[in-house]
Design an enzyme around this catalytic site. Structure first.
Site, short mmCIF file in Angstrom:
data_model
loop_
_atom_site.label_atom_id
_atom_site.label_comp_id
_atom_site.label_asym_id
_atom_site.label_seq_id
_atom_site.Cartn_x
_atom_site.Cartn_y
_atom_site.Cartn_z
N LYS A 87 60.99 93.06 32.91
CA LYS A 87 61.02 91.64 32.54
C LYS A 87 62.38 91.07 32.94
CE LYS A 87 59.10 89.13 28.62
NZ LYS A 87 58.92 89.21 27.17
O1 G3P Z 1 56.76 86.38 24.49
C1 G3P Z 1 57.80 85.51 24.10
C2 G3P Z 1 57.82 85.39 22.64
O2 G3P Z 1 58.20 86.60 22.04
C3 G3P Z 1 58.60 84.27 22.12
O3 G3P Z 1 57.94 83.84 21.02
O4 G3P Z 1 57.62 82.68 18.91
O5 G3P Z 1 59.92 83.46 19.62
O6 G3P Z 1 58.84 81.54 20.75
P1 G3P Z 1 58.62 82.81 20.01
#
Ligand code: G3P
Length: 224
Positions: A87
């Site tokens: 990634k």
């Molecule tokens: O895959 C990306 C994710 O982990 C981010 O999620 O909820 O932190 O925006 P969030």
């Protein structure tokens, strides 16, 4: 649409795997920190454990923000397991690293995508996946799902093989909308996957089926 789980929590990964619908896992440094995985060796060991649970791709994120550092980390990450996907963040050196790694046959997931232009650059460089962050766009009053539609259109126009991996998913409606808009993958928290199961009429209906069955069995016993 493929379902990935967005967590580094082994119990949750196992639960999703056992449900039988899991196609892969995504992690990031915040998710690893949330599980208390600290230190390079522990992080590497944790990725190995994840790969042993699931049968699909497992995204492991680099920490470096310069080209040489990203390539060095990528070389270490791919040695962990053949299903590790590196990634890489959407920054200038990241695009160069994607180009190089693609040439070497390494699968890359380009993360932190917030515009269609970023997705286009990542796809041109050879990313296997782009990760548009739906929820974080919604958080700033921008429709994250519109971004999925835009990227879908662009990738279809030019037949890019790069998969749209919708990330930052917060609830089951996001997942259903991703499927409607043609995302290739949705990476979700376990709670959002499990929430797809739920409808009150399903619960009420099942309760009634079982009550009718038991009542009829009881009646039959009384007769005989
Ligand atoms: O895959 C990306 C994710 O982990 C981010 O999620 O909820 O932190 O925006 P969030």
């Amino acid at each position: 649409m493929k379902f990935f789980i967005d967590t580094a929590n082994l119990a949750q990964i196992k639960e999703a795997q056992e449900l039988g619908v899991l196609d892969g896992v995504t992690t990031n440094p915040s998710l690893m920190a949330k599980e208390g995985i600290v230190g390079k060796q522990n992080i590497m060991d944790h990725y190995r454990k994840i790969c042993e649970i699931v049968t699909g791709d497992v995204s492991a994120e680099v920490i470096s923000t310069n080209y040489d550092g990203m390539l060095k980390e990528a070389a270490e990450l791919v040695k962990i397991h053949p299903r590790i996907v590196v990634k890489i963040p959407m920054i200038k050196d990241g695009v160069k690293a994607i180009k190089y790694l693609h040439g070497e046959g390494v699968k890359v997931n380009c993360t932190l995508i917030f515009t269609a232009g970023q997705a286009l650059l990542a796809a041109k460089a050879g990313a296997a996946y782009v990760s548009p962050f739906i929820g974080r766009l919604d958080d700033i009053a921008t429709d994250g799902m519109e971004l999925i539609a835009q990227i879908r259109l662009i990738f279809d126009n030019y037949n890019y093989k790069c998969e749209i991996l919708a990330a930052s998913i917060r609830h089951p409606v996001h997942i259903v909308k991703c499927a409607e808009y043609g995302a290739d993958v949705a990476t979700c928290p376990l709670s959002s996957i499990m929430a797809l199961l739920k409808h009150p009429l399903t619960d009420i209906g099942l309760e009634k089926f079982l009550a009718d069955y038991h009542a009829s069995q009881k009646a039959e016993k009384v007769k005989s």
